[in-house]
Design an enzyme around this catalytic site. Structure first.
Site, PDB file in Angstrom:
ATOM      1  N   ASP A 121       7.801   1.131 -13.674  1.00 26.62           N
ATOM      2  CA  ASP A 121       6.802   0.154 -14.103  1.00 26.62           C
ATOM      3  C   ASP A 121       7.568  -1.097 -14.488  1.00 26.62           C
ATOM      4  O   ASP A 121       8.532  -1.039 -15.261  1.00 26.62           O
ATOM      5  CB  ASP A 121       5.927   0.647 -15.246  1.00 26.62           C
ATOM      6  CG  ASP A 121       4.642  -0.185 -15.315  1.00 26.62           C
ATOM      7  OD1 ASP A 121       3.875  -0.161 -14.335  1.00 26.62           O
ATOM      8  OD2 ASP A 121       4.401  -0.885 -16.320  1.00 26.62           O
ATOM      9  N   LYS A 142      20.433  -9.236  -4.900  1.00 25.37           N
ATOM     10  CA  LYS A 142      19.344  -9.005  -5.873  1.00 25.37           C
ATOM     11  C   LYS A 142      19.497  -7.626  -6.519  1.00 25.37           C
ATOM     12  O   LYS A 142      19.427  -7.487  -7.735  1.00 25.37           O
ATOM     13  CB  LYS A 142      17.970  -9.128  -5.194  1.00 25.37           C
ATOM     14  CG  LYS A 142      16.839  -8.872  -6.203  1.00 25.37           C
ATOM     15  CD  LYS A 142      15.443  -8.867  -5.644  1.00 25.37           C
ATOM     16  CE  LYS A 142      14.462  -8.459  -6.750  1.00 25.37           C
ATOM     17  NZ  LYS A 142      13.110  -8.192  -6.279  1.00 25.37           N
TER      18      LYS A 142
HETATM   19  P1  ITT Z   1       3.259   0.688  -8.215  1.00 23.95           P
HETATM   20  O1  ITT Z   1       2.527   0.827  -9.526  1.00 23.95           O
HETATM   21  O2  ITT Z   1       2.589   1.409  -7.112  1.00 23.95           O
HETATM   22  O3  ITT Z   1       4.717   1.006  -8.328  1.00 23.95           O
HETATM   23  P2  ITT Z   1       2.734  -2.124  -8.637  1.00 23.95           P
HETATM   24  O4  ITT Z   1       3.075  -3.354  -7.862  1.00 23.95           O
HETATM   25  O5  ITT Z   1       1.303  -1.965  -9.088  1.00 23.95           O
HETATM   26  O6  ITT Z   1       3.203  -0.865  -7.760  1.00 23.95           O
HETATM   27  P3  ITT Z   1       3.636  -2.474 -11.358  1.00 23.95           P
HETATM   28  O7  ITT Z   1       2.346  -2.126 -11.991  1.00 23.95           O
HETATM   29  O8  ITT Z   1       4.898  -1.960 -11.980  1.00 23.95           O
HETATM   30  O9  ITT Z   1       3.713  -1.999  -9.851  1.00 23.95           O
HETATM   31  O10 ITT Z   1       3.698  -4.067 -11.256  1.00 23.95           O
HETATM   32  C1  ITT Z   1       4.894  -4.697 -10.984  1.00 23.95           C
HETATM   33  C2  ITT Z   1       4.608  -6.148 -10.604  1.00 23.95           C
HETATM   34  O11 ITT Z   1       5.569  -6.982 -11.263  1.00 23.95           O
HETATM   35  C3  ITT Z   1       4.814  -6.338  -9.108  1.00 23.95           C
HETATM   36  O12 ITT Z   1       3.614  -6.130  -8.387  1.00 23.95           O
HETATM   37  C4  ITT Z   1       5.315  -7.786  -9.052  1.00 23.95           C
HETATM   38  O13 ITT Z   1       4.232  -8.665  -9.117  1.00 23.95           O
HETATM   39  C5  ITT Z   1       6.109  -7.904 -10.355  1.00 23.95           C
HETATM   40  N1  ITT Z   1       7.523  -7.529 -10.124  1.00 23.95           N
HETATM   41  C6  ITT Z   1       8.183  -6.422 -10.563  1.00 23.95           C
HETATM   42  N2  ITT Z   1       9.452  -6.396 -10.110  1.00 23.95           N
HETATM   43  C7  ITT Z   1       9.599  -7.500  -9.361  1.00 23.95           C
HETATM   44  C8  ITT Z   1      10.667  -8.025  -8.607  1.00 23.95           C
HETATM   45  O14 ITT Z   1      11.826  -7.372  -8.483  1.00 23.95           O
HETATM   46  N3  ITT Z   1      10.481  -9.181  -7.977  1.00 23.95           N
HETATM   47  C9  ITT Z   1       9.319  -9.851  -8.058  1.00 23.95           C
HETATM   48  N4  ITT Z   1       8.240  -9.414  -8.726  1.00 23.95           N
HETATM   49  C10 ITT Z   1       8.369  -8.244  -9.375  1.00 23.95           C
END
Ligand code: ITT
Length: 198
Positions: free
Chosen positions: A67, A175
């Site tokens: 997350d 990255k």
């Molecule tokens: P899962 O729950 O299925 O893993 P999700 O995209 O819904 O996918 P999260 O709830 O953890 O996952 O949300 C993470 C968000 O934060 C992601 O969709 C991006 O918008 C942002 N994010 C996280 N890590 C990132 C990264 O390395 N680079 C850019 N944005 C990132």
């Protein structure tokens, strides 16, 4: 070691996690048709546990969940745990990023500090009372315009001071060596190895 299910449906994350965890058999939860867990927690750690437990329950396998999100100081920590749905449920990366740029309109450079946070959780099974938990943080700043094509999510607006460019301009391996996710995974694997050698 058993196969491990990866409790994520985000292709950007899956790509990065698989690139870092080479040598471990990691299977995305989509291969088992797992329905995404509801992310009802108020913190990254709560949501990571909800996702790992959901995947372990459905797949009857150990699970890893991520997350993560972006925490922006000038917005009191937003978008935070709702980073994926900042512009609404089903919002695209571009929608979220546009909303962020709009929210920061007129905010000067020195007040645009932000960080990516990643909490990674490993659960041996759905009732594991002692999940392995690791966190990674990546400090940066929010740009005024999107640049670069690499990565996903907010990468085009995340300025990486140590590289002098946006995260979306970095090659994947650079990255992964610097990011919140890379750091969390490194720490998670060390903790899992220590637990398994006890
Ligand atoms: P899962 O729950 O299925 O893993 P999700 O995209 O819904 O996918 P999260 O709830 O953890 O996952 O949300 C993470 C968000 O934060 C992601 O969709 C991006 O918008 C942002 N994010 C996280 N890590 C990132 C990264 O390395 N680079 C850019 N944005 C990132």
């Amino acid at each position: 070691m058993h196969d491990i299910v990866l409790a994520s449906s985000n292709p950007g994350k899956i790509r990065e996690i698989q690139a870092i965890l080479t040598g471990h058999p990691i299977i995305p939860q989509s291969a088992f048709n797992v329905v995404d867990a509801e992310e009802s927690g108020a913190t990254f750690v709560e949501n990571a546990i909800l996702k790992a437990r959901n995947a372990a329950l459905h797949c009857k396998l150990p699970a890893i969940a991520d997350d993560s999100g972006l925490v922006v100081d000038a917005l009191n920590g937003a978008p935070g745990v709702i980073s994926a749905r900042y512009a609404g449920i089903g919002a695209s990366d571009r929608d979220n990023l546009d909303k962020l740029l709009q929210a920061l309109e007129g905010v000067p450079d020195e007040l645009r500090s932000a960080r990516f946070i990643c909490v990674m959780v490993f659960m041996e099974h759905a009732n594991d009372p002692c999940p392995v938990i690791a966190q990674g943080v990546w400090e940066g700043r929010i740009l005024t315009h999107a640049v670069g094509e690499n990565g996903f999510g907010y990468d085009p607006v995340f300025w990486v001071p140590e590289q002098g460019c946006a995260s979306a301009e970095l090659p994947a391996e650079v990255k992964n060596s610097l990011s919140h996710r890379g750091k969390a995974l490194k720490s998670l694997t060390a903790l899992i190895n220590a637990k398994q050698s006890r």
